[in-house]
Design a protein around this motif. Structure first.
Motif, PDB file in Angstrom:
ATOM      1  N   GLU A   1       0.726  -1.100  -0.043  1.00 61.42           N
ATOM      2  CA  GLU A   1      -0.083   0.070   0.030  1.00 61.42           C
ATOM      3  C   GLU A   1       1.012   1.224   0.086  1.00 61.42           C
ATOM      4  N   ASP A   2       2.044   1.255   0.464  1.00 62.80           N
ATOM      5  CA  ASP A   2       2.936   2.192   0.265  1.00 62.80           C
ATOM      6  C   ASP A   2       3.429   2.726  -0.936  1.00 62.80           C
ATOM      7  N   PHE A   3       3.003   2.019  -2.015  1.00 66.08           N
ATOM      8  CA  PHE A   3       3.417   2.270  -3.428  1.00 66.08           C
ATOM      9  C   PHE A   3       2.438   2.601  -4.259  1.00 66.08           C
ATOM     10  N   THR A   4       1.314   2.770  -3.894  1.00 70.74           N
ATOM     11  CA  THR A   4      -0.146   2.963  -4.728  1.00 70.74           C
ATOM     12  C   THR A   4      -0.279   4.259  -5.326  1.00 70.74           C
ATOM     13  N   GLY A   5       0.346   5.413  -4.577  1.00 69.09           N
ATOM     14  CA  GLY A   5       0.045   6.953  -4.732  1.00 69.09           C
ATOM     15  C   GLY A   5       0.323   7.126  -6.319  1.00 69.09           C
ATOM     16  N   PRO A   6       1.136   6.634  -6.945  1.00 69.31           N
ATOM     17  CA  PRO A   6       1.722   6.975  -8.183  1.00 69.31           C
ATOM     18  C   PRO A   6       0.693   6.320  -9.146  1.00 69.31           C
ATOM     19  N   TYR A   7       0.171   5.154  -8.776  1.00 74.37           N
ATOM     20  CA  TYR A   7      -0.855   4.647  -9.641  1.00 74.37           C
ATOM     21  C   TYR A   7      -1.894   5.402  -9.910  1.00 74.37           C
ATOM     22  N   VAL A   8      -2.438   5.881  -8.831  1.00 73.60           N
ATOM     23  CA  VAL A   8      -3.588   6.892  -8.811  1.00 73.60           C
ATOM     24  C   VAL A   8      -3.376   8.099  -9.648  1.00 73.60           C
ATOM     25  N   LEU A   9      -2.448   8.675  -9.464  1.00 77.89           N
ATOM     26  CA  LEU A   9      -1.813   9.781 -10.024  1.00 77.89           C
ATOM     27  C   LEU A   9      -1.791   9.663 -11.508  1.00 77.89           C
TER      28      LEU A   9
END
Length: 273
Positions: free
Chosen positions: A230-238
């Motif tokens: 879950e720490d890696f998911t931000g760029p997928y949203v962006l």
């Protein structure tokens, strides 16, 4: 207020566990409706009821077309494709494998890691063009640097980087194609069955030393704590967000804990030959 992906529909391959599952949950939190394709019928069971789960193999064009068709039948459209299913080679050097082992493992690993991505795009591009959607590929630090795996895995992830760039050109202007180059994380990522590594997991790399009880994370600058998917998911949203990355295609966001600034661990990998 809605999330960044409010009203969007996403399909994630390998979405039953690891980073794929984490992205599925994050997309849900951002307002998307989500479908996952996974070859393990048992793994998607702990996803929320609203997630559409499809069983299939990313090496099968038929399975991927069925996943896209089922997603569109359920949700009415497709906005986001996340080609993500993959396996690792557990740093198997060419010097540790026979020619036959290399041949078999190459076919298996490239079949999942590279062909699986290309076939997913082939199955989905028509629906994505209709919605002017986007593709967000899971890449790796091994797409840019050595020693993120062995020769097979590194070659496969370099191939995915080239595939991303070519597809960004071929599918413009209607479909954006970007990627997230993740680093190692605590997941159940397995290895090739042809090498007997299908029962191993990447999570073992983060195991504690039995003698000292101290954690032994990889030598990565930011990995004192951030090793969960879950720490890696931000760029997928962006990258999936039309409002926040409408002018971005052919780009890769590194989410690898700072591997590029780490420096050298050893001078050479073959000193023991």
């Amino acid at each position: 207020m809605g999330g960044w992906l409010e009203g969007d529909v996403a399909l994630i391959t390998g979405g039953g566990s690891g980073i794929g599952r984490a992205v599925a949950l994050r997309y849900l939190a951002e307002g998307a409706r989500v479908a996952v394709l996974d070859r393990d019928t048992g793994r998607p069971g702990d996803l929320p009821d609203g997630v559409l789960t499809v069983t299939g193999d990313v090496r099968s064009p038929e399975d991927l077309h069925r996943a896209v068709e089922t997603t569109v039948e359920r949700f009415g459209k497709l906005d986001i494709l996340v080609p993500n299913a993959g396996i690792w080679d557990y740093h198997r050097s060419v010097t540790r494998l026979t020619g036959e082992e290399l041949s078999d493992a190459f076919d298996e690993l490239f079949g999942i890691n590279v062909k699986g991505y290309l076939l997913a795009v082939e199955a989905a591009w028509r629906e994505l063009a209709a919605t002017r959607g986007s593709i967000v590929m899971t890449l790796s630090n091994a797409s840019f640097h050595t020693d993120g795996g062995g020769s097979l895995y590194t070659a496969s992830k370099h191939a995915c980087l080239g595939l991303l760039r070519q597809l960004a050109y071929e599918l413009a202007p209607k479909i954006r194609v970007n990627g997230v180059a993740t680093g190692g994380m605590r997941t159940q990522l397995s290895g090739p069955e042809s090498l007997g590594l299908h029962h191993r997991t990447l999570a073992a790399s983060f195991a504690r030393n039995e003698a000292s009880g101290e954690a032994q994370p990889p030598l990565i600058p930011l990995y004192d704590s951030s090793v969960e998917p879950e720490d890696f998911t931000g760029p997928y949203v962006l990258l999936a967000s039309r409002a926040n990355s409408a002018t971005v295609t052919g780009a890769v966001i590194p989410a690898d804990g700072g591997i590029a600034v780490r420096g050298f661990r050893t001078a050479a990998g073959g000193t023991g030959l």
